[in-house]
Write an enzyme that holds these catalytic residues in place. Structure first.
Site, PDB file in Angstrom:
ATOM      1  N   ILE A  12       0.847  -1.208   0.000  1.00  0.00           N
ATOM      2  CA  ILE A  12       0.000   0.000   0.000  1.00  0.00           C
ATOM      3  C   ILE A  12       0.880   1.255   0.000  1.00  0.00           C
ATOM      4  CG2 ILE A  12      -1.849   1.269   1.186  1.00  0.00           C
ATOM      5  CD1 ILE A  12      -2.787  -1.426   2.360  1.00  0.00           C
ATOM      6  N   GLY A  36       8.075  -5.526   2.806  1.00  0.00           N
ATOM      7  CA  GLY A  36       8.143  -4.644   1.634  1.00  0.00           C
ATOM      8  C   GLY A  36       9.171  -5.173   0.645  1.00  0.00           C
ATOM      9  N   ALA A 118      -2.207   3.901  10.105  1.00  0.00           N
ATOM     10  CA  ALA A 118      -2.897   2.788   9.425  1.00  0.00           C
ATOM     11  C   ALA A 118      -3.244   1.727  10.453  1.00  0.00           C
ATOM     12  CB  ALA A 118      -2.022   2.205   8.332  1.00  0.00           C
ATOM     13  N   TYR A 152      -2.373  -9.394  16.785  1.00  0.00           N
ATOM     14  CA  TYR A 152      -2.363  -8.336  15.765  1.00  0.00           C
ATOM     15  C   TYR A 152      -3.461  -7.309  16.057  1.00  0.00           C
ATOM     16  CZ  TYR A 152      -2.414  -6.182  11.124  1.00  0.00           C
ATOM     17  OH  TYR A 152      -2.384  -5.286  10.077  1.00  0.00           O
ATOM     18  N   LYS A 156      -2.795  -3.379  17.204  1.00  0.00           N
ATOM     19  CA  LYS A 156      -3.330  -2.287  16.396  1.00  0.00           C
ATOM     20  C   LYS A 156      -4.366  -1.469  17.177  1.00  0.00           C
ATOM     21  CE  LYS A 156      -1.227  -1.879  12.611  1.00  0.00           C
ATOM     22  NZ  LYS A 156      -0.544  -0.577  12.458  1.00  0.00           N
TER      23      LYS A 156
END
Ligand code: UDP
Length: 322
Positions: A12, A36, A118, A152, A156
Site C-alpha cells: 500500500i 516490503g 494505518a 495483531y 493495532k
C-alpha cells in the site's frame, strides 16, 4: 508538502507514494523490507522528489532525522499478514506497538502537521451476531491470548488508543484509518493474503487452497481506491481525531473467490479445502464475515470504492501474468 511514508516500500505504501508524487509532494520512504520490496518502487526510485531509506522504524535515532525533515507522516509500517504474525509473534508485537509509539512521540515533539495511522479491520475481531457491516464505534470481540492471531488486533487497537491519546492530550492532529482487505498489483501472497495466493496458484495450475469450508466472506478493495481515500482524509481538517473504515461494503465468499479466479485465468487447478489447523496453527480462529460500514467515510469525504471485484481481479491477474 514534505511527506514521510513509513512502510513506503510495502504494497500500500508504494501505491501511496506514486499518488503523492503525482500530486507534487516531496516524498520520503522508510522501510526495513520485512514484508516490503525494493521492486515496489522501481518506477519512482529516480524521481527527483523521492528519497528512500532502508531502515527500521524501531531505530529511534534514524526516525528522529526522518521525522524532523517532513511536514507530515503516513504511518503504514507494521508487521502485517495473518501468516507473518503467527510466524513472528514477538517481532510483530514490538514493531506494532513500540514502532508506532516512536512515530507518534517524535511527530509530537517536532509539531508535525498531521499523522495518519494505518490500522486494520482485524481490530473488530470476530463478529458474534452474524453477517453485519462493522461501524467504527462498534464493540470489539477478540479471542484468547493463546491464539497468536489476536495479538495483531490487540497491537493495532493499542496504536489507535495511543494516537487518540496524543490527539486529546497533546493536540497532535491524527487520523486513524481501518483498512479492510486491500488488494491489487504488488501484493505478495507470502504472508497469507488470499488474492495473490489464489492468482499465483491458478496461473501455475496448482490447487487453490481454500481454508476451512470456504463459506467465510471478505470484502476486497482495490489499492488505488484505498490510497485515494487515505489522501482525502489526510487533507481534511474535519477528519482529525477520527477513525474511519476504508473498504468495500460488498462481500464474497472465499469459495466463490476461488471459483472466480479459476475461471478468469482459464486454470486447470482443482480447489482444495484445507483445515485451518493445517494452514495456520492449532486452535486457529478465523473471522466468519468481515464487511465495512462506510457511511462515515461517505459523509466526510464522499468516498465510495469505484472498482468492483471483477475489475480488481482483472487488473491484478494482468499484473501477475506479466
Ligand atoms: N484464505 C484461504 N486460502 C489461502 C489464504 C487465505 O482460504 O491460501 C482465507 C483465510 O482463511 C481468510 C480469507 O481467505 O478466511 C482472507 O485471508 P487473508 O489472509 O487474505 O486476510 P484476513 O481477512 O484473514 O486478514
Amino acid at each position: 508538502m514534505r511527506v514521510l511514508i513509513t512502510g513506503g516500500m510495502g504494497f500500500i505504501g508504494s501505491h501511496l507514494a506514486d499518488e503523492l508524487l503525482k500530486k507534487g509532494h516531496a516524498v520520503s520512504l522508510v522501510d526495513n523490507l520485512s514484508t516490503g520490496n525494493i521492486d515496489n518502487i522501481k518506477n519512482i526510485k529516480d524521481h527527483k522528489n523521492l528519497s528512500f531509506k532502508i531502515e527500521s522504524i524501531m531505530n529511534e535515532k534514524a526516525m528522529r532525522t526522518f521525522i524532523k525533515k517532513c511536514d507530515m507522516v503516513y504511518h503504514l509500517a507494521a508487521a502485517v499478514g495473518v501468516k507473518y504474525i503467527i510466524d513472528n509473534p514477538l517481532e510483530s508485537i514490538q514493531v506494532n506497538v513500540k514502532g508506532t509509539e516512536i512515530v507518534l512521540e517524535l511527530a509530537n515533539e517536532y509539531g508535525k502537521k498531521k499523522v495518519i495511522i494505518a490500522s486494520t479491520s482485524e481490530v473488530y475481531g470476530k463478529n458474534v451476531d452474524g453477517v453485519r457491516a462493522f461501524k467504527e464505534n462498534d464493540d470489539r470481540v477478540l479471542g484468547s491470548t493463546t491464539i497468536s492471531r489476536w495479538s495483531y488486533a490487540s497491537t493495532k487497537s493499542l496504536d489507535e488508543f495511543l494516537a487518540l491519546a496524543y490527539y486529546r492530550e497533546k493536540k497532535l492532529p491524527v487520523v486513524i484509518v481501518r483498512l479492510f482487505n486491500t488488494v491489487g498489483p504488488r501484493q505478495t501472497g507470502h504472508y497469507g493474503m488470499v488474492v495473490p495466493r489464489f492468482i499465483k496458484q491458478a496461473l501455475m495450475n496448482h490447487p487453490l487452497t481454500v481454508y476451512g469450508d470456504g463459506k467465510q466472506t471478505r470484502s476486497f478493495t482495490y489499492v488505488s481506491d484505498v490510497v485515494k481515500a487515505i489522501i482525502a482524509l489526510a487533507e481534511s481538517r474535519k477528519a482529525e481525531g477520527e477513525i474511519f473504515n476504508i473498504g468495500n461494503p460488498k462481500g464474497i465468499t472465499i469459495e466463490e473467490l476461488a471459483k472466480k479466479i479459476k475461471k478468469m485465468t482459464n486454470s486447470q487447478s482443482e480447489i482444495a479445502y484445507i483445515p485451518y489447523e493445517k494452514a495456520y496453527e492449532k486452535g486457529f480462529e478465523d473471522m466468519r464475515h468481515r464487511m465495512p460500514n462506510i457511511d462515515k467515510l461517505k459523509h466526510f469525504i464522499g468516498f465510495s470504492p469505484e472498482t468492483d471485484i471483477d475489475d480488481i481481479l482483472t487488473k491484478t491477474i494482468d499484473y501477475f501474468e506479466k
